[in-house]
Design a protein around this motif. Structure first.
Motif, PDB file in Angstrom:
ATOM      1  N   ALA A   5       0.848  -1.200   0.000  1.00 39.38           N
ATOM      2  CA  ALA A   5       0.000   0.000   0.000  1.00 39.38           C
ATOM      3  C   ALA A   5       0.880   1.246   0.000  1.00 39.38           C
ATOM      4  CB  ALA A   5      -0.911  -0.016   1.223  1.00 39.38           C
ATOM      5  N   VAL A   8       2.887   2.747  -5.340  1.00 37.72           N
ATOM      6  CA  VAL A   8       2.215   2.074  -6.460  1.00 37.72           C
ATOM      7  C   VAL A   8       0.857   1.518  -6.033  1.00 37.72           C
ATOM      8  CG1 VAL A   8       2.368   0.089  -8.013  1.00 37.72           C
ATOM      9  CG2 VAL A   8       4.345   1.551  -7.668  1.00 37.72           C
ATOM     10  N   ALA A 126       4.704   6.101  -9.994  1.00 33.76           N
ATOM     11  CA  ALA A 126       3.692   6.422  -8.985  1.00 33.76           C
ATOM     12  C   ALA A 126       3.366   7.907  -8.968  1.00 33.76           C
ATOM     13  CB  ALA A 126       4.201   5.979  -7.622  1.00 33.76           C
ATOM     14  N   ARG A 196      14.970   8.545 -14.607  1.00 33.60           N
ATOM     15  CA  ARG A 196      14.517   9.315 -13.458  1.00 33.60           C
ATOM     16  C   ARG A 196      15.681   9.610 -12.506  1.00 33.60           C
ATOM     17  NH1 ARG A 196      10.601   6.818  -8.898  1.00 33.60           N
ATOM     18  NH2 ARG A 196       9.570   8.701  -8.230  1.00 33.60           N
TER      19      ARG A 196
HETATM   20  N1  LIG Z   1       7.367   3.914  -7.327  1.00 32.27           N
HETATM   21  C1  LIG Z   1       7.223   3.763  -8.645  1.00 32.27           C
HETATM   22  O1  LIG Z   1       7.127   4.751  -9.399  1.00 32.27           O
HETATM   23  C2  LIG Z   1       7.164   2.383  -9.251  1.00 32.27           C
HETATM   24  C3  LIG Z   1       6.691   2.227 -10.565  1.00 32.27           C
HETATM   25  C4  LIG Z   1       6.606   0.933 -11.093  1.00 32.27           C
HETATM   26  C5  LIG Z   1       6.947  -0.174 -10.325  1.00 32.27           C
HETATM   27  N2  LIG Z   1       7.415   0.027  -9.046  1.00 32.27           N
HETATM   28  C6  LIG Z   1       7.726  -1.167  -8.248  1.00 32.27           C
HETATM   29  O2  LIG Z   1       6.580  -1.418  -7.425  1.00 32.27           O
HETATM   30  C7  LIG Z   1       6.995  -1.944  -6.172  1.00 32.27           C
HETATM   31  C8  LIG Z   1       6.445  -1.062  -5.047  1.00 32.27           C
HETATM   32  O3  LIG Z   1       7.013   0.234  -5.160  1.00 32.27           O
HETATM   33  P1  LIG Z   1       6.483   1.427  -4.239  1.00 32.27           P
HETATM   34  O4  LIG Z   1       7.179   2.643  -4.731  1.00 32.27           O
HETATM   35  O5  LIG Z   1       4.999   1.408  -4.164  1.00 32.27           O
HETATM   36  O6  LIG Z   1       7.073   0.998  -2.820  1.00 32.27           O
HETATM   37  P2  LIG Z   1       6.745   1.663  -1.420  1.00 32.27           P
HETATM   38  O7  LIG Z   1       6.066   2.965  -1.593  1.00 32.27           O
HETATM   39  O8  LIG Z   1       8.003   1.615  -0.628  1.00 32.27           O
HETATM   40  O9  LIG Z   1       5.655   0.662  -0.789  1.00 32.27           O
HETATM   41  C9  LIG Z   1       6.026  -0.443  -0.100  1.00 32.27           C
HETATM   42  C10 LIG Z   1       4.812  -1.139   0.490  1.00 32.27           C
HETATM   43  O10 LIG Z   1       5.237  -2.377   1.053  1.00 32.27           O
HETATM   44  C11 LIG Z   1       4.864  -2.375   2.436  1.00 32.27           C
HETATM   45  N3  LIG Z   1       5.800  -3.108   3.281  1.00 32.27           N
HETATM   46  C12 LIG Z   1       5.435  -4.103   4.121  1.00 32.27           C
HETATM   47  N4  LIG Z   1       6.503  -4.583   4.758  1.00 32.27           N
HETATM   48  C13 LIG Z   1       7.552  -3.864   4.347  1.00 32.27           C
HETATM   49  C14 LIG Z   1       8.925  -3.905   4.676  1.00 32.27           C
HETATM   50  N5  LIG Z   1       9.427  -4.779   5.546  1.00 32.27           N
HETATM   51  N6  LIG Z   1       9.753  -3.024   4.067  1.00 32.27           N
HETATM   52  C15 LIG Z   1       9.277  -2.139   3.170  1.00 32.27           C
HETATM   53  N7  LIG Z   1       7.961  -2.066   2.820  1.00 32.27           N
HETATM   54  C16 LIG Z   1       7.106  -2.922   3.405  1.00 32.27           C
HETATM   55  C17 LIG Z   1       4.822  -0.911   2.814  1.00 32.27           C
HETATM   56  O11 LIG Z   1       3.957  -0.762   3.915  1.00 32.27           O
HETATM   57  P3  LIG Z   1       4.343   0.081   5.220  1.00 32.27           P
HETATM   58  O12 LIG Z   1       5.361   1.123   4.842  1.00 32.27           O
HETATM   59  O13 LIG Z   1       3.046   0.652   5.644  1.00 32.27           O
HETATM   60  O14 LIG Z   1       4.871  -0.950   6.150  1.00 32.27           O
HETATM   61  C18 LIG Z   1       4.187  -0.322   1.583  1.00 32.27           C
HETATM   62  O15 LIG Z   1       2.818  -0.530   1.608  1.00 32.27           O
HETATM   63  C19 LIG Z   1       8.530  -2.003  -6.209  1.00 32.27           C
HETATM   64  O16 LIG Z   1       8.933  -3.306  -6.562  1.00 32.27           O
HETATM   65  C20 LIG Z   1       8.883  -1.004  -7.287  1.00 32.27           C
HETATM   66  O17 LIG Z   1      10.137  -1.285  -7.902  1.00 32.27           O
HETATM   67  C21 LIG Z   1       7.502   1.263  -8.477  1.00 32.27           C
END
Ligand SMILES: NC(=O)c1ccc[n+]([C@@H]2O[C@H](COP(=O)([O-])OP(=O)(O)OC[C@H]3O[C@@H](n4cnc5c(N)ncnc54)[C@H](OP(=O)(O)O)[C@@H]3O)[C@@H](O)[C@H]2O)c1
Length: 225
Positions: A5, A8, A126, A196
């Motif tokens: 959550a 993305v 995102a 980026r």
């Molecule tokens: N950001 C982008 O623009 C983008 C675009 C395309 C693909 N992606 C890929 O999509 C995936 C998610 O990216 P994101 O940017 O959404 O990541 P993010 O914002 O860091 O989200 C991570 C999610 O995982 C949860 N989580 C649970 N346990 C965790 C732990 N031990 N350590 C870290 N997070 C934990 C976090 O919840 P809590 O923080 O509430 O615990 C949060 O809901 C990645 O593989 C990324 O490479 C990202």
């Protein structure tokens, strides 16, 4: 429903909820944050097991380091459509954790178990999804999203879900066509990330070739080059 959550998971949830989908968000270290975040995007907070059991599609949107754990959290994923949004990136995003011998999509499929219907499709950035209004880039086009997987009905569903957020799905076919798809699946997101973070200095685009429907990642030359 989304496992993850963060940027993305929330971005997809907000756009899908706005299109009338019933969305749950799960897999967080902080229940309060999950609850508030879900409410803000029109989704419901949930426990992974309960949410996955009821879900038609499961979106995997976790940092690579916790992806295997996230896939274990709901239990059995047999028969479930799993939309894999993950990039196998190092935590500081300096590069890929795995490379030419295997790819993130293959590992996710192995971790999810043989019954899961895995489709790899890296969503747009995102920050683009978080903006209000249509998903349009600076050049007036919608961002492209490669959609790749062996299960054709599952692939079609993800194509629809990609369209529902306002992005342009590009059907990249079955996962078995290796090694080309390794490049397509994991590298498809990499140029965008690289750009980026300043690793490349030229804008690029992903194009569908007119003959044979092949795909290309093209780097545009800077003006005057
Ligand atoms: N950001 C982008 O623009 C983008 C675009 C395309 C693909 N992606 C890929 O999509 C995936 C998610 O990216 P994101 O940017 O959404 O990541 P993010 O914002 O860091 O989200 C991570 C999610 O995982 C949860 N989580 C649970 N346990 C965790 C732990 N031990 N350590 C870290 N997070 C934990 C976090 O919840 P809590 O923080 O509430 O615990 C949060 O809901 C990645 O593989 C990324 O490479 C990202």
């Amino acid at each position: 429903m989304a496992l993850g959550a963060g940027n993305v998971g929330n971005g997809l949830a907000r756009r899908h909820a706005a299109r009338g989908h019933d969305v749950c968000l799960a897999f967080s270290r902080n229940r309060g944050k999950l609850k508030a975040g879900a409410r803000a995007v029109g989704a419901r907070p949930a426990e992974p097991q309960q949410a996955v059991a009821a879900a038609e599609a499961v979106v995997l949107a976790t940092p690579w380091t916790v992806t295997e754990a996230a896939l274990q959290s709901p239990g059995d994923l047999s028969g479930k459509l799993l939309w894999d949004c993950t990039n196998p990136l190092k935590p500081e995003m300096s590069g890929l954790v795995i490379g030419t011998e295997t790819c993130g999509g293959e590992l996710v499929a192995a971790w999810a178990g043989s019954g899961a219907r895995v489709v790899k499709a890296i969503p747009p950035f995102a920050e683009q999804m978080a903006r209000e209004g249509p998903l349009i880039l600076e050049d007036g086009r919608s961002p492209s999203v490669f959609v790749c997987g062996d299960d054709s009905p599952a692939r079609s569903t993800v194509v629809t879900l990609v369209r529902d957020i306002g992005a342009e799905p590009i059907e990249a076919g079955v996962a078995a066509q290796r090694p080309v798809h390794r490049t397509r699946r994991d590298a498809a997101g990499a140029p965008r990330l690289s750009a980026r973070h300043g690793y490349v200095d030229r804008p690029f685009s992903i194009a569908r070739l007119s003959s044979g429907g092949g795909l290309a990642i093209a780097f545009r030359n800077p003006p005057g080059a």
